[in-house]
Design an enzyme around this catalytic site. Structure first.
Site, PDB file in Angstrom:
ATOM      1  N   ASP A 178     -38.905 -31.579  26.370  1.00 28.20           N
ATOM      2  CA  ASP A 178     -37.763 -30.762  25.957  1.00 28.20           C
ATOM      3  C   ASP A 178     -36.866 -30.608  27.182  1.00 28.20           C
ATOM      4  O   ASP A 178     -37.244 -31.012  28.294  1.00 28.20           O
ATOM      5  CB  ASP A 178     -38.247 -29.389  25.474  1.00 28.20           C
ATOM      6  CG  ASP A 178     -37.090 -28.558  24.921  1.00 28.20           C
ATOM      7  OD1 ASP A 178     -36.278 -29.107  24.161  1.00 28.20           O
ATOM      8  OD2 ASP A 178     -36.976 -27.375  25.280  1.00 28.20           O
ATOM      9  N   SER A 179     -35.708 -30.000  26.985  1.00 31.34           N
ATOM     10  CA  SER A 179     -34.817 -29.788  28.138  1.00 31.34           C
ATOM     11  C   SER A 179     -35.343 -28.681  29.053  1.00 31.34           C
ATOM     12  O   SER A 179     -34.903 -28.567  30.187  1.00 31.34           O
ATOM     13  CB  SER A 179     -33.412 -29.449  27.648  1.00 31.34           C
ATOM     14  OG  SER A 179     -33.467 -28.339  26.782  1.00 31.34           O
ATOM     15  N   CYS A 185     -33.418 -25.036  17.234  1.00 34.85           N
ATOM     16  CA  CYS A 185     -33.435 -25.383  18.660  1.00 34.85           C
ATOM     17  C   CYS A 185     -34.718 -24.756  19.203  1.00 34.85           C
ATOM     18  O   CYS A 185     -35.021 -23.600  18.872  1.00 34.85           O
ATOM     19  CB  CYS A 185     -32.209 -24.811  19.375  1.00 34.85           C
ATOM     20  SG  CYS A 185     -32.344 -24.923  21.170  1.00 34.85           S
ATOM     21  N   CYS A 217     -37.613 -31.395  21.199  1.00 31.79           N
ATOM     22  CA  CYS A 217     -36.206 -31.027  21.279  1.00 31.79           C
ATOM     23  C   CYS A 217     -35.429 -31.472  20.035  1.00 31.79           C
ATOM     24  O   CYS A 217     -35.398 -32.667  19.704  1.00 31.79           O
ATOM     25  CB  CYS A 217     -35.610 -31.669  22.529  1.00 31.79           C
ATOM     26  SG  CYS A 217     -33.850 -31.426  22.658  1.00 31.79           S
TER      27      CYS A 217
HETATM   28  N1  DGL Z   1     -34.171 -27.313  23.221  1.00 34.71           N
HETATM   29  C1  DGL Z   1     -33.252 -28.247  22.725  1.00 34.71           C
HETATM   30  C2  DGL Z   1     -33.162 -28.268  21.225  1.00 34.71           C
HETATM   31  O1  DGL Z   1     -34.158 -28.055  20.564  1.00 34.71           O
HETATM   32  C3  DGL Z   1     -31.919 -28.277  23.390  1.00 34.71           C
HETATM   33  C4  DGL Z   1     -31.577 -27.082  24.180  1.00 34.71           C
HETATM   34  C5  DGL Z   1     -30.517 -27.453  25.208  1.00 34.71           C
HETATM   35  O2  DGL Z   1     -30.937 -27.916  26.264  1.00 34.71           O
HETATM   36  O3  DGL Z   1     -29.322 -27.334  24.925  1.00 34.71           O
HETATM   37  O4  DGL Z   1     -32.125 -28.542  20.682  1.00 34.71           O
END
Ligand code: DGL
Length: 262
Positions: free
Chosen positions: A11-12, A184, A74
């Site tokens: 994930d980010s 998210c 993500c």
């Molecule tokens: N956690 C990611 C998602 O599920 C993205 C969050 C981000 O880094 O903007 O979309």
């Protein structure tokens, strides 16, 4: 593919731990590698091309670790890169949006709301995937661009954050939705705040649905491990202390290694 090879989760940032913690509970015998791309965070406002480049590097990193599967916890990368990258690797790839949308589409709802990043909302991935299985469902999508930073910086109790959260929620509730997908990985961290204004059971935390579908598929493909040989290892691309501090709500990360990929 060997059963005892690790499973990669990425994930980010800390958001993917919502998926990871479910998996660890349900599949305790697996060897896990978690990568939080904190250097490139947020993903939500990146272009498709940028995200394909980033995700390819993460997949290459996991390939070097000989994984049997990679879990795209993500939503944004699932929405924008999965279709392009899905056939390029020899490990299993599980994207959250596509898995979860399929299950939710079959639950008998009429009006479904989605809160997600700008990238996921612009792609209409949830809407398209849900309506692929049931075209009668109305899907209302709202981007919440500030929420990732609110979670990563632990600002959920700030007055400004609460106002922002309430404003998006009020807008969504106008649509008389049966359920709201927290689309998210970071958003389930805000459940406590959201449920001050409306019942908690209105919200869907995709992590729970997702973990079950991954287990079913690993079982079907005879890829479940019998015996864990390593504790989960956490990698981040920047600032391990902030990652460890923000992780606590979903998983008590004790150490994280900083690593540069690509
Ligand atoms: N956690 C990611 C998602 O599920 C993205 C969050 C981000 O880094 O903007 O979309």
């Amino acid at each position: 593919m060997k059963k005892n090879c690790p499973i990669g989760v990425f994930d980010s940032g800390v958001g993917g731990l919502s998926v990871f913690s479910q998996l660890v509970k349900l599949l305790p015998n697996e060897n896990y590698l978690y990568f939080g791309d904190t250097k490139n965070l947020p993903y939500g406002d990146k272009t498709k091309e940028e995200l394909i480049e980033i995700t390819s590097k993460i997949f290459d990193f996991f390939k070097g670790k000989n994984v049997k599967a990679v879990i795209m916890a993500c939503n944004t990368t699932s929405a924008l890169t999965y279709e392009t990258l899905k056939d390029k690797y020899d490990f299993k790839i599980y994207p959250v949006v596509q898995n979860v949308a399929k299950q939710i589409a079959n639950e008998g709802h009429h009006n479904i709301g989605v809160f997600a990043t700008q990238g996921t909302i612009n792609s209409h991935a949830y809407k398209n995937e849900i309506q692929k299985y049931n075209s009668d469902i109305n899907v209302f999508e709202i981007a919440c661009p500030q929420w990732v930073q609110i979670v990563e910086n632990e600002l959920q109790d700030d007055k400004k954050s609460i106002e922002n959260i309430k404003q998006h929620l009020d807008e969504m509730l106008k649509n008389k939705v049966d359920k709201i997908i927290l689309g998210c990985t970071h958003y389930p961290y805000l459940l406590q705040t959201l449920s001050k204004f409306t019942p908690e059971n209105l919200f869907i935390n995709p992590a729970k649905y997702f973990a079950h579908s991954i287990i079913d598929d690993l079982k079907t493909n005879d890829l479940l491990n019998n015996e864990k040989t390593s504790e989960p290892i956490f990698f981040v691309s920047s600032n391990p202390p902030q990652f460890i501090s923000s992780s606590k709500l979903f998983y008590d990360v004790k150490t994280a290694q900083e690593i540069l990929i690509g």
